[in-house]
Scaffold this motif. Structure first.
Motif: not given
Lengths: 330, 335
Positions: A223-224, A226-227, A229-231, A233, A242-243, A246
């Motif tokens: 989710d983080y 996708v979130f 991407e939505a916001k 970045i 982000y990916a 992790n």
């Protein structure tokens, strides 16, 4: 900071354990190096020399084991690893100093290049999942991974070295160059190192590609991501910050585990290419029951593994704030 | 009447005939079918439905965030007048979050575990306003945290150092960072305990009134939505079966049989004997939807017509209803 101290303490204790095991193991092995040395000289030494050798090699039975142990610990701490039997009287530390750079410089670097390139390739093909590169790269490299390194080495030696004479078949550099910082020597080293480098690289790169690809695909579904991407970045930051950061966590764990097995694999590869590294010297030392040399080699392998693991722990702590916390409370 | 009042307001979200399908090896399974829905500026519209009724798929379709095998098969989505599916990827990246944003269902996982709250807010701001200085973005991040009642010192915290409620507030702060016209909230309080849930809902209402954005509030909690939203849309098996003003839910207005079932299922705190009535049966499998009206196998009023023909949408006193019972001439007979 507590995390660092914690890992540092662990490092010291593990090194002590490694040294102690290193003291016990050869003493459980059958055979007596002084007797072997006598046999080597085939009766040209007087029998009294046997006892003299035993004393000199620290094999004399008049000292209790515990005293031998503390003598041993003291000499380890001061860096005296004893004298080699086979290259008598060359100190073990000198032999290690000669062979360690070859192992680290060639095989260590090849392995590191495989880790870095494999990880980057894994990130890339996971992002472009379903593309041609994603279909070809993991399977293509897996082919080489499934071939044992020493066997691939032998095949390459036979074709590229023996049949076609493209590459030298042994040693780290040619007889016609003088070691030192000069162009001809460096070229010769690169020329001699190419085949073993290739074998180590091909043997491990696939695992890193496939591992990182799978971690990355899992992370991209989180989710983080996708979130993020939505916001909005930007793609590059989304992939790496982000990916991938992790997805790298399990990869770093695999690296730490693989490190302890890699030296074993390199013994065979150094043997195949007669490459004068730690693994090659260790095989020689074992066949000639050269106790101080074996001990020194084992010690350096153990310490190297522990130190690299310590570095990996530090990297892990930097990557994952949760690990820093767990480390401090454990 | 609130329903007429909306007619004066500008629509922020317009969904027209939207269908979303998931591609399976054999067929296309529709999770959202022929949905029409409008959210006006500064309005809170509740979207209620059981698990698997297509609520989240609808939300992701509006955000153009559908992944993998999910595809929009027909229809249009307009946000602030702009067709979301007509944007290029680059335009979409800047349009999203400036005009519409979303609070995820599992807001607990919506924050990156290895980055500080500060980085995650500042990144959002700088991604859309590259000319901003770091200091300016940081000042705005502090302001946003205060807006959701979190101490600014938590800017330096990692998500695992925050409680569930605080994490949810951070996600809300990120969602409203660029003052969008529309915020989709997909079950924003589901993972939280009732007390925290209550305080977050109060905050959402308060912030919404101050910042003046519209909310599409998705939940399976019927009573919660009825309280928060001015209008409620009820979703069943991928279709919007009723849209109504939320005040009609309490009184004796007539509703879609499914809505009636949901109303009866709400426990009443003051009732002497707690008798909760469920709706018999289970939600249908989307792969093999019943013929006609998808609700007919569970509907106490089902007729032969319901089994055969899918009902069209009829106007009701306060909105729209998709049910054969509301056919105008029948209504005349019943009333």
């Amino acid at each position: 900071m507590r995390y660092v101290l914690n890992r540092l303490l662990f490092l010291v204790v593990s090194i002590w354990a490694a040294i102690t095991l290193n003291f016990i193991l050869p003493r459980l092995m059958p055979g007596n190096p002084a007797a072997i040395m006598m046999a080597k000289f085939q009766g040209r030494m007087p029998p009294q020399a046997l006892h003299a050798l035993e004393i000199e090699m620290g094999m004399a039975s008049d000292k209790p084991m515990i005293v031998q142990y503390f003598d041993y610990l003291r000499s380890m701490v001061t860096g005296h690893l004893g004298l080699s039997y086979t290259f008598y009287p060359t100190p073990v530390s000198a032999i290690i100093r000669q062979s360690l750079p070859w192992t680290i410089g060639l095989l260590g670097v090849a392995w590191l290049v495989a880790v870095v390139l494999g990880t980057l390739a894994g990130i890339w093909i996971a992002w472009r999942r379903g593309s041609k590169a994603d279909a070809i790269l993991p399977i293509g490299t897996m082919f080489f991974q499934s071939i044992p390194g020493f066997w691939l080495g032998l095949i390459l030696l036979y074709f590229a070295g023996f049949l076609h004479n493209w590459f030298p078949t042994a040693h780290a550099y040619g007889d016609d160059v003088t070691p030192g910082f000069n162009g001809r020597f460096i070229l010769s080293v690169l020329y001699h190192g190419f085949l073993p480098f290739l074998v180590v690289f091909l043997g491990s790169v696939s695992g890193w590609i496939v591992g990182m690809r799978n971690n990355m695909i899992m992370t991209l579904g989180e989710d983080y991501v996708v979130f993020a991407e939505a916001k909005g970045i930007p793609t590059r930051r989304l992939i790496f910050a982000y990916a991938a950061r992790n997805a790298l966590l399990p990869q770093v764990t695999s690296i730490a585990i693989a490190l302890s097995t890699i030296i074993g694999g390199q013994i065979l590869i150094e043997q195949v290419f007669s490459y004068p590294g730690i693994g090659y010297q260790l095989t020689n030392a074992v066949t000639s029951e050269d106790y101080p040399l074996i001990q020194g080699m084992f010690l350096i392998i153990a310490v190297a593994t522990l130190v690299i693991n310590f570095i990996v722990d530090m990297i892990y702590g930097r990557l994952d704030p949760r690990a820093r916390r767990r480390g401090a409370t454990s | 009447m609130p329903h007429n009042h909306n007619a004066l307001r500008r629509p922020v979200l317009e969904i027209e005939d939207l269908s979303v399908g998931y591609e399976t090896p054999n067929s296309l399974v529709h999770a959202v079918s022929d949905v029409n829905l409008t959210v006006h500026e500064q309005e809170i519209l509740g979207l209620v439905g059981e698990s698997g009724s297509g609520k989240s798929t609808l939300a992701f379709a509006v955000m153009r965030l559908l992944k993998g095998d999910a595809v929009v098969t027909k229809g249009r989505v307009r946000v602030a007048g702009q067709d979301v599916y007509a944007l290029t990827p680059a335009e979409l990246r800047s349009f999203r979050w400036k005009k519409m944003s979303m609070v995820f269902q599992s807001a607990m996982n919506a924050l990156n575990p290895v980055m500080t709250v500060e980085t995650q807010i500042v990144d959002t701001l700088l991604a859309h306003q590259p000319d901003w200085s770091r200091e300016r973005a940081l000042a705005r991040a502090r302001e946003l945290l205060e807006l959701v009642r979190i101490d600014a010192k938590h800017l330096k915290s990692y998500p695992h150092e925050l409680s569930g409620g605080m994490r949810q507030r951070v996600v809300i702060a990120i969602a409203i960072a660029l003052q969008p016209d529309l915020v989709i909230m997909d079950e924003p309080t589901t993972a939280l305990d009732v007390v925290v849930q209550r305080s977050i809902l109060d905050e959402i209402r308060e912030i919404q009134q101050r910042e003046k954005f519209a909310i599409l509030f998705i939940s399976h909690d019927f009573s919660l939505v009825a309280e928060l939203a001015s209008r409620v849309a009820i979703m069943y098996a991928g279709r919007i079966v009723e849209v109504t003003d939320s005040e009609t839910l309490a009184d004796g207005y007539r509703h879609h049989p499914y809505t009636e079932g949901l109303i009866r299922a709400i426990p009443h705190l003051t009732a002497e004997q707690v008798v909760i009535e469920g709706i018999p049966g289970n939600p249908p499998n989307l792969m093999e939807l019943p013929s006609g009206c998808a609700f007919h196998p569970r509907c106490p009023y089902a007729t032969e017509e319901c089994r055969q023909a899918r009902p069209p949408q009829y106007p009701s006193e306060h909105g729209l209803i998709e049910c054969h019972l509301f056919k105008p001439q029948r209504e005349a007979q019943h009333v």
